[in-house]
Design a protein around this motif. Structure first.
Motif, PDB file in Angstrom:
ATOM      1  N   VAL A 186       0.854  -1.183   0.000  1.00 47.09           N
ATOM      2  CA  VAL A 186       0.000   0.000   0.000  1.00 47.09           C
ATOM      3  C   VAL A 186       0.897   1.243   0.000  1.00 47.09           C
ATOM      4  O   VAL A 186       1.817   1.340   0.807  1.00 47.09           O
ATOM      5  N   ASN A 187       0.626   2.171  -0.905  1.00 51.96           N
ATOM      6  CA  ASN A 187       1.420   3.389  -1.015  1.00 51.96           C
ATOM      7  C   ASN A 187       0.844   4.503  -0.143  1.00 51.96           C
ATOM      8  O   ASN A 187      -0.372   4.681  -0.090  1.00 51.96           O
ATOM      9  N   PHE A 188       1.735   5.234   0.527  1.00 50.04           N
ATOM     10  CA  PHE A 188       1.358   6.426   1.278  1.00 50.04           C
ATOM     11  C   PHE A 188       2.183   7.589   0.725  1.00 50.04           C
ATOM     12  O   PHE A 188       3.417   7.555   0.796  1.00 50.04           O
ATOM     13  N   THR A 222      -3.504   3.211  -2.784  1.00 49.46           N
ATOM     14  CA  THR A 222      -2.702   4.404  -2.516  1.00 49.46           C
ATOM     15  C   THR A 222      -3.448   5.396  -1.627  1.00 49.46           C
ATOM     16  O   THR A 222      -4.622   5.685  -1.859  1.00 49.46           O
ATOM     17  N   HIS A 223      -2.739   5.891  -0.620  1.00 50.45           N
ATOM     18  CA  HIS A 223      -3.182   7.016   0.206  1.00 50.45           C
ATOM     19  C   HIS A 223      -2.445   8.246  -0.299  1.00 50.45           C
ATOM     20  O   HIS A 223      -1.214   8.252  -0.363  1.00 50.45           O
ATOM     21  N   ASN A 233     -10.446   6.663 -10.001  1.00 50.17           N
ATOM     22  CA  ASN A 233     -11.266   6.113  -8.905  1.00 50.17           C
ATOM     23  C   ASN A 233     -10.716   6.413  -7.516  1.00 50.17           C
ATOM     24  O   ASN A 233     -10.683   5.540  -6.648  1.00 50.17           O
ATOM     25  N   TYR A 234     -10.306   7.667  -7.324  1.00 57.47           N
ATOM     26  CA  TYR A 234      -9.940   8.135  -5.993  1.00 57.47           C
ATOM     27  C   TYR A 234     -11.152   8.809  -5.355  1.00 57.47           C
ATOM     28  O   TYR A 234     -11.962   9.417  -6.041  1.00 57.47           O
ATOM     29  N   SER A 235     -11.249   8.698  -4.047  1.00 54.93           N
ATOM     30  CA  SER A 235     -12.287   9.385  -3.291  1.00 54.93           C
ATOM     31  C   SER A 235     -11.631  10.288  -2.265  1.00 54.93           C
ATOM     32  O   SER A 235     -10.664   9.881  -1.601  1.00 54.93           O
ATOM     33  N   MET A 236     -12.138  11.505  -2.127  1.00 58.77           N
ATOM     34  CA  MET A 236     -11.629  12.391  -1.088  1.00 58.77           C
ATOM     35  C   MET A 236     -12.343  12.062   0.215  1.00 58.77           C
ATOM     36  O   MET A 236     -13.565  12.146   0.292  1.00 58.77           O
ATOM     37  N   SER A 279      -9.558   3.500  -4.848  1.00 53.22           N
ATOM     38  CA  SER A 279     -10.527   2.418  -4.617  1.00 53.22           C
ATOM     39  C   SER A 279      -9.852   1.077  -4.451  1.00 53.22           C
ATOM     40  O   SER A 279     -10.507   0.098  -4.076  1.00 53.22           O
ATOM     41  N   LYS A 280      -8.550   1.005  -4.711  1.00 56.59           N
ATOM     42  CA  LYS A 280      -7.805  -0.238  -4.514  1.00 56.59           C
ATOM     43  C   LYS A 280      -7.465  -0.475  -3.046  1.00 56.59           C
ATOM     44  O   LYS A 280      -7.052  -1.570  -2.667  1.00 56.59           O
ATOM     45  N   VAL A 281      -7.624   0.548  -2.212  1.00 59.76           N
ATOM     46  CA  VAL A 281      -7.364   0.401  -0.780  1.00 59.76           C
ATOM     47  C   VAL A 281      -8.522  -0.361  -0.145  1.00 59.76           C
ATOM     48  O   VAL A 281      -9.684   0.016  -0.307  1.00 59.76           O
ATOM     49  N   GLU A 282      -8.214  -1.455   0.566  1.00 60.47           N
ATOM     50  CA  GLU A 282      -9.261  -2.233   1.220  1.00 60.47           C
ATOM     51  C   GLU A 282     -10.017  -1.357   2.223  1.00 60.47           C
ATOM     52  O   GLU A 282      -9.419  -0.596   2.972  1.00 60.47           O
ATOM     53  N   HIS A 283     -11.327  -1.470   2.212  1.00 57.32           N
ATOM     54  CA  HIS A 283     -12.213  -0.746   3.133  1.00 57.32           C
ATOM     55  C   HIS A 283     -12.153   0.765   2.932  1.00 57.32           C
ATOM     56  O   HIS A 283     -12.494   1.523   3.841  1.00 57.32           O
TER      57      HIS A 283
END
Length: 199
Positions: free
Chosen positions: A54-56, A83-84, A120-123, A148-152
Motif C-alpha cells: 500500500v502506497n502512502f 494508494t493514500h 477512482n480516488y475518493s476524497m 478504490s484499490k485500498v481495502e475498506h
C-alpha cells in the motif's frame, strides 16, 4: 522512524512520514518510494507477507512549483495500486472550499481533480471544513484521498483533529480505517494522523 523525501536538496524537506515503532513491528515491511522532488515523500507498506503493498504519499504543494503536475503523474503511475494521497495541496476547488470562499480554481488543480476521479480516488477528508487559518481567512488546503484499490476505502473516515496541540497554523487530519491482517487474531485498527506541514 522518520522517512524523508527520496530527493534531497540543500534546504530542509517540506514533507516527512513518521512511522510509529509499534506500527513497524506489526507489518511485514516498509520501503521508500523514489519520487523526483523534495516536496513529496512516499512509502510503500507491506502489511503481510505476499500481500499487495500500500502506497502512502505525503504532498506539499509549494507555491510556484510544479508539484501538482508531478502528483498527477504519480496518480497515473500508481493507478492500479492501493494508494493514500494526502498533504498540504495549497489548492482551492469548489469540491472542498469552505462556504463563502471566493478564490479561483487554478488549472493545475482542476486537472488534478479530473485525474483523481478518472482513477477512482475518493476524497475522504472533510469537505468545507477549514484546515488552515490565516490573517482574516480560513481555507481547506489539507486533503486526504484514497484510491478504490485500498481495502475498506469506502468505510474510511477522516476528520480535522483539534485535540493535537501544534504550533502550526494548519489543523491535523485524522484518518480512521480498518486494516486486516492474514491472521484473524492479529487484526488491528490503526489511526493514521497527518502532521501539519506549515510549521
Amino acid at each position: 522512524d522518520t522517512i524523508y523525501p527520496s530527493t534531497h536538496t540543500d534546504t530542509y524537506p517540506y514533507t516527512a512520514i513518521y512511522i510509529l515503532k509499534s506500527f513497524k513491528e506489526n507489518i511485514h515491511g516498509i520501503d521508500n518510494i523514489d519520487i523526483p522532488t523534495a516536496n513529496v515523500t512516499g512509502v510503500r507498506v507491506t502489511f503481510n507477507a505476499g500481500s499487495q503493498p500500500v502506497n502512502f504519499i505525503n504532498v506539499y504543494n509549494k507555491h510556484d512549483s510544479q508539484t501538482l503536475v508531478l502528483v498527477r503523474d504519480l496518480v497515473q503511475r500508481f493507478a492500479n495500486q492501493p494508494t493514500h494521497l494526502l498533504g498540504d495541496f495549497n489548492a482551492h476547488h469548489p469540491a472542498w472550499n469552505p462556504a463563502g470562499y471566493e478564490g479561483t480554481t487554478e488549472l493545475e488543480t482542476e486537472e488534478l481533480v479530473i485525474q483523481l476521479l478518472q482513477n477512482n480516488y475518493s476524497m475522504v477528508s472533510a469537505k468545507g471544513i477549514p484546515t488552515r487559518y490565516g490573517y482574516n481567512s480560513a481555507t481547506t488546503i489539507d486533503l486526504y484521498w484514497l484510491s478504490s484499490k485500498v481495502e475498506h476505502y469506502d468505510s474510511a473516515f477522516c476528520s480535522v483533529d483539534d485535540e493535537i496541540d501544534t504550533t502550526s497554523d494548519h489543523r491535523p487530519l485524522h484518518l480512521f480505517m480498518k486494516v486486516e491482517y492474514a491472521d484473524a487474531e492479529n487484526r488491528k485498527r490503526w489511526n493514521l494522523k497527518r502532521k501539519p506541514t506549515g510549521m
